[in-house]
Design an enzyme around this catalytic site. Structure first.
Site, PDB file in Angstrom:
ATOM      1  N   ASP A  78      -4.148  -7.665  -3.623  1.00  0.00           N
ATOM      2  CA  ASP A  78      -4.105  -8.388  -1.963  1.00  0.00           C
ATOM      3  C   ASP A  78      -3.145  -9.548  -2.513  1.00  0.00           C
ATOM      4  O   ASP A  78      -3.042 -10.208  -3.248  1.00  0.00           O
ATOM      5  CB  ASP A  78      -5.691  -8.931  -2.044  1.00  0.00           C
TER       6      ASP A  78
ATOM      7  N   ASN B  63      -7.064  -0.128   6.712  1.00  0.00           N
ATOM      8  CA  ASN B  63      -5.777  -0.796   6.750  1.00  0.00           C
ATOM      9  C   ASN B  63      -4.874   0.106   7.888  1.00  0.00           C
ATOM     10  O   ASN B  63      -3.806  -0.390   8.100  1.00  0.00           O
ATOM     11  CB  ASN B  63      -5.081  -0.309   5.414  1.00  0.00           C
TER      12      ASN B  63
END
Ligand code: IPE
Ligand code: IPE
Ligand code: MG
Length: 253
Positions: free
Chosen positions: A31, A79
């Site tokens: 991330d 996502n």
């Protein structure tokens, strides 16, 4: 690093890594790519490209120090909500790295696997994954494994396992009384892997975001505010050193 190190890791910078005690399975929530790019006035896709380079470096490092399983969260079931352009850029990176994996797997000795619900992925990527899978099979069980989680969601994975088990119950192949925790593990994408010992989340976020929900029951977490594209082998050493200072009790005393 500041506060996170004090709370979550008693590690010291540059402390030599004791390579004899590396975790068997390390997982990473990759991330911070977007923020890394934003800080530099670059498009988010540029952050993903550098993050993918970091994946290559860290996966190789893990193999070199003797980590048997290295699993990364590359694209979640959530996502797809991102702008189409960003999703397309990520798919292009998967194409590039799967091509590279197919070409270099024998040389590197790392078996690359892709896990997740692959059904909605573009057909050409599905073909690449099947190809990579075949090569990985040839490398055999003793090769180090690098697993890319693509369209992966922990809840989705458990839901799919429940569906498969329910089908078997329906046709009389499984007796409900015989369902154990092990049965469920066997129907997850990670069936052939041990649970992760250490899960690392860079970028300062302190949540699982739907990653390996079942498998992380007794994983040790390590959080750092380093953004994934900036993550270095020394950050991996820090995480492993912190892991080695933990006392894993698994509910015992
Ligand atoms: C992680 O980086 C990569 C993916 C989720 C594909 P992000 O894109 O989430 O980066 P941030 O969190 O916006 O900085
Ligand atoms: C988790 O990161 C998914 C991956 C790293 C692939 P996200 O950036 O999508 O997670 P949230 O939205 O911050 O929880
Ligand atoms: Mg993010």
């Amino acid at each position: 690093m500041g506060i996170f190190k004090n709370i979550f890791g008693k590690n010291k910078n540059n402390e030599a890594l004791n390579h004899s005690s590396v975790p068997r399975h390390i997982a990473v929530i990759m991330d911070g790519n977007g923020r890394w790019a934003k800080k530099r006035g670059m498009p988010r896709s540029a952050g993903h490209a550098v993050g993918a380079e970091t994946f290559r470096t860290i996966a190789t490092y893990c193999k070199d120090i003797g980590v048997q399983y290295f699993t990364v969260y590359a694209f979640s079931t959530e996502n797809w909500k991102r702008p189409e352009q960003e999703v397309n850029a990520l798919m292009d990176l998967f194409r590039k790295y799967l091509t590279e994996a197919a070409e270099t797997m024998f040389e590197s000795g790392v078996a690359v696997r892709v896990i997740g619900d692959l059904s909605p992925l573009p057909e050409d990527i599905k073909k690449q994954i099947a190809e990579v899978d075949k090569i990985a099979d040839k490398l055999g069980e003793n090769a180090a494994t690098a697993s890319l989680c693509i369209n992966y969601g922990g809840r989705d994975e458990i839901k799919n396992a429940v569906k498969k088990i329910a089908e078997k119950v329906k046709v009389g192949e499984i007796n409900p009384e015989d369902i154990t925790e092990n049965t469920i593990s066997k129907y997850l994408y990670t069936a052939k892997m041990p649970d992760p010992d250490l899960i690392i989340r860079p970028s300062g976020e302190i949540r699982t975001s739907n990653f390996l929900l079942w498998q992380s029951a007794y994983s040790e977490y390590y959080f750092t505010d380093v953004l994934w594209p900036d993550f270095k082998t020394s950050d991996m050493d820090d995480a492993i050193n912190a892991f080695n200072l933990r006392n894993r009790r698994f509910g015992g005393v």
